[in-house]
Design an enzyme around this catalytic site. Structure first.
Site, PDB file in Angstrom:
ATOM      1  N   TRP A   1       0.829  -1.197   0.000  1.00  0.00           N
ATOM      2  CA  TRP A   1       0.000   0.000   0.000  1.00  0.00           C
ATOM      3  C   TRP A   1       0.871   1.258   0.000  1.00  0.00           C
ATOM      4  CZ3 TRP A   1      -1.078  -4.363   2.946  1.00  0.00           C
ATOM      5  CH2 TRP A   1      -2.261  -5.033   2.596  1.00  0.00           C
TER       6      TRP A   1
ATOM      7  N   HIS B   1      -6.985   1.796   1.950  1.00  0.00           N
ATOM      8  CA  HIS B   1      -8.052   0.838   1.651  1.00  0.00           C
ATOM      9  C   HIS B   1      -9.210   1.096   2.621  1.00  0.00           C
ATOM     10  CE1 HIS B   1      -5.602  -2.234   4.328  1.00  0.00           C
ATOM     11  NE2 HIS B   1      -5.722  -1.060   4.890  1.00  0.00           N
TER      12      HIS B   1
ATOM     13  N   ARG C   1      -3.900   6.167  -3.001  1.00  0.00           N
ATOM     14  CA  ARG C   1      -2.565   5.547  -3.058  1.00  0.00           C
ATOM     15  C   ARG C   1      -1.595   6.439  -3.812  1.00  0.00           C
ATOM     16  NH1 ARG C   1      -3.790  -0.811  -3.521  1.00  0.00           N
ATOM     17  NH2 ARG C   1      -5.371  -0.777  -1.887  1.00  0.00           N
TER      18      ARG C   1
ATOM     19  N   GLN D   1     -13.272   1.908  -2.990  1.00  0.00           N
ATOM     20  CA  GLN D   1     -13.346   0.495  -2.635  1.00  0.00           C
ATOM     21  C   GLN D   1     -14.664   0.223  -1.946  1.00  0.00           C
ATOM     22  OE1 GLN D   1     -10.012  -0.794  -0.257  1.00  0.00           O
ATOM     23  NE2 GLN D   1      -8.779  -1.226  -2.071  1.00  0.00           N
TER      24      GLN D   1
ATOM     25  N   VAL E   1      -6.313 -11.541   6.952  1.00  0.00           N
ATOM     26  CA  VAL E   1      -7.190 -12.702   6.802  1.00  0.00           C
ATOM     27  C   VAL E   1      -6.372 -13.993   6.773  1.00  0.00           C
ATOM     28  CG1 VAL E   1      -9.233 -11.701   5.691  1.00  0.00           C
ATOM     29  CG2 VAL E   1      -7.194 -12.165   4.313  1.00  0.00           C
TER      30      VAL E   1
ATOM     31  N   ALA F   1     -14.249 -11.376   5.373  1.00  0.00           N
ATOM     32  CA  ALA F   1     -14.142  -9.983   4.928  1.00  0.00           C
ATOM     33  C   ALA F   1     -13.818 -10.000   3.442  1.00  0.00           C
ATOM     34  CB  ALA F   1     -13.043  -9.260   5.696  1.00  0.00           C
TER      35      ALA F   1
HETATM   36  N1  DAH Z   1      -7.738  -4.116   1.604  1.00  0.00           N
HETATM   37  C1  DAH Z   1      -7.276  -4.931   0.497  1.00  0.00           C
HETATM   38  C2  DAH Z   1      -6.617  -4.032  -0.543  1.00  0.00           C
HETATM   39  O1  DAH Z   1      -6.834  -2.875  -0.554  1.00  0.00           O
HETATM   40  C3  DAH Z   1      -8.402  -5.674  -0.119  1.00  0.00           C
HETATM   41  C4  DAH Z   1      -8.908  -6.731   0.802  1.00  0.00           C
HETATM   42  C5  DAH Z   1      -8.336  -8.002   0.804  1.00  0.00           C
HETATM   43  C6  DAH Z   1      -9.924  -6.453   1.699  1.00  0.00           C
HETATM   44  C7  DAH Z   1      -8.795  -8.978   1.654  1.00  0.00           C
HETATM   45  C8  DAH Z   1     -10.391  -7.444   2.575  1.00  0.00           C
HETATM   46  C9  DAH Z   1      -9.804  -8.705   2.536  1.00  0.00           C
HETATM   47  O2  DAH Z   1     -11.363  -7.215   3.450  1.00  0.00           O
HETATM   48  O3  DAH Z   1     -10.264  -9.665   3.380  1.00  0.00           O
HETATM   49  O4  DAH Z   1      -5.880  -4.504  -1.348  1.00  0.00           O
END
Ligand code: DAH
Length: 327
Positions: free
Chosen positions: A148, A168, A194, A208, A252, A295
């Site tokens: 990120w 995010h 970003r 998002q 996760v 999630a």
């Molecule tokens: N936050 C991640 C991104 O910006 C995307 C994401 C991946 C969100 C896995 C989630 C997750 O809730 O479980 O790349």
């Protein structure tokens, strides 16, 4: 030579005119190229002595300009009136604005998730380091932070607490869990930022959509069902196929990448997802032995691009009317 007399006469006639035709007549009478009263006077200057030329020349010119002006003003006034006169003429249709495609789509997505009993939650666009990273199991030393590219924000107390533009929507998971008890299911759409070069698939400012469901005995099967149902409705297509592909995100375990396949096209990667990491539950104050959850996070523009066949993400922020009016 009575200049004031001509001026007064002409002005009175101009002000009294009630049609553009009448105004034309008046112009001809005073400024006509051959026989206009003022034109003739100007021509007669030639015959005067130098002294008289110097005296009357500028006065005559000034008067001519005054009359020209008065004619212009009156013409404008009469044109407007004549425009109004015929109320049966077709009107000029005012062009109303409309909601941007992103907002339209977000509304549609809210509706779909509402139909599955998800609530919609908001979170701050300016976040602190803790919610954007640490509480999502991405401590400062973690190499995954490089996933990120971050806009950090300078504040007077930056040394103590660091702020950033959220990279995010995942920090909303933490904020929601801090203040609510399970079971629940939420989505959270919003802006993300970003610090990276833009091209046809990358923007510094994009949207998002985060999802989080926590309860007893929640599993990847629930995730797959919810996501499949969402895509079925979103693409109005019973044939959309969904597959989960093993992947990695620090918050996760296991982590997956969600791919979809529409009719005859190729598999497309559209989201990250997984089962909420026990460490994340601990940060949020939940007992990971007691609760499970899944999630997911979509890139909103990406979904819209797939749905409408848009090839460049930069179009969304371009202000290009051709693009905006299409949707
Ligand atoms: N936050 C991640 C991104 O910006 C995307 C994401 C991946 C969100 C896995 C989630 C997750 O809730 O479980 O790349």
């Amino acid at each position: 030579m009575n200049i004031d007399d001509i001026r007064n006469r002409a002005t009175t006639e101009i002000n009294g005119a009630i049609s553009l035709d009448e105004l034309k007549e008046i112009r001809l009478k005073y400024l006509g190229r051959k026989k206009g009263e003022i034109t003739l006077l100007l021509k007669s200057l030639k015959a005067l002595s130098d002294e008289d030329k110097r005296k009357f020349g500028p006065q005559l010119q000034e008067m001519r300009e005054n009359i020209e002006q008065a004619l212009v003003f009156k013409k404008r006034e009469l044109s407007e009136e004549e425009d109004w006169a015929d109320v049966t003429l077709p009107g000029k249709r005012p062009e109303p604005g409309h909601l941007n495609l992103i907002t339209q789509t977000e509304t549609e997505i809210r509706r779909i998730f509402n139909s599955m009993n998800f609530s919609v939650i908001d979170g701050p666009e300016m976040e602190d380091e803790y919610h954007n990273f640490d509480a999502l199991n991405i401590p400062a030393w973690h190499p995954a932070r490089e996933m990120w590219d971050t806009f950090w924000i300078k504040t007077p107390d930056s040394a103590k607490k660091k702020y950033l533009l959220r990279t995010h929507t995942s920090p909303v998971q933490i904020r929601y869990m801090e203040t609510h008890k399970p079971p629940f299911q939420i989505i959270s759409p919003g802006k993300t930022f970003r610090y990276e070069a833009t091209d046809s698939t990358h923007e510094t400012n994009f949207y998002q959509l985060e999802g989080l469901m926590v309860g007893k005995d929640i599993s990847l099967a629930h995730l797959k069902f919810v996501i499949s149902e969402f895509f079925r409705q979103f693409f109005s297509n019973k044939n959309v196929k969904v597959r989960l592909r093993s992947s990695y995100f620090p918050f996760v375990e296991p982590g997956v990448e969600i791919d979809i396949k529409l009719d005859d096209s190729d598999w497309l990667e559209v989201a990250g997802a997984g089962m909420v990491h026990p460490k994340v539950f601990k940060y949020a104050g939940y007992n990971p032995k007691e609760w499970q959850g899944f999630a997911f996070g979509f890139g909103l523009e990406r979904l819209i691009m797939v749905k409408y066949g848009i090839s460049d993400i930069r179009l969304f922020n371009s202000g290009d009317l051709k693009f905006i009016k299409k949707f």
